[in-house]
Write a protein that holds these residues in place. Structure first.
Motif: not given
Length: 151
Positions: A16-23, A26-30, A41-46, A86-87
């Motif tokens: 399960x990929x949880x490494x997304x950051x900037x993309x 951006x999609x969540x308008x954060x 964002x940290x809460x979502x990752x948790x 983030x790439x």
């Protein structure tokens, strides 16, 4: 080097990929420069870690936001950590940029496998540097007995 920590009992690898950051932000308008948005964002990752890690053989996360979620990872679940900043962008010709002050030794310290994102086109002469970087990191990972995944 042992793949067992990253496999199901049937020998499959389900990550399960949880490494997304900037993309993802951006999609969540954060705006990750804002503390309230970083907290969301940290809460979502948790939540990703808590809910999905029991269902897969391994998770892939980033050291910037993901390390703080590791206490919520299922014990039976393997771990991959990103090497690159983030790439995800439309510029697939740019060189992969590694995270500063982060590398194979840090990943090994967390008992994880290493992941490197590389956009590669063998017909593009400028991609020789990407191949060289990948080879160097692969050799370091093998020497230090760290599983190495290229995306």
């Amino acid at each position: 080097m042992n793949l067992a920590p990253f496999q199901t009992t049937d020998g499959f690898i389900t990550i399960a990929p949880f490494d997304h950051r900037s993309s993802l932000a951006k999609s969540l308008k954060l705006d990750l420069t804002q503390s309230e948005d970083r907290n969301k964002f940290q809460h979502l990752k948790r939540l990703f870690m808590e809910i999905l890690s029991p269902e897969v053989s391994a998770v892939l996360t980033d050291p910037e936001y993901g390390l703080a979620t590791l206490e919520h990872k299922a014990a039976k679940c393997g771990l991959f950590l990103s090497l690159e900043q983030s790439g995800y962008s439309d510029d697939h010709e740019s060189m992969t940029t590694l995270l500063p002050d982060w590398g194979i030794d840090d990943i090994k310290e967390h008992g994880a496998g290493a992941k490197l994102l590389v956009y590669f086109n063998p017909d593009n002469p400028t991609d020789a540097g990407k191949l060289e970087l990948t080879q160097k990191l692969y050799e370091e990972a093998i020497a230090k007995e760290v599983v190495f995944l290229v995306e």
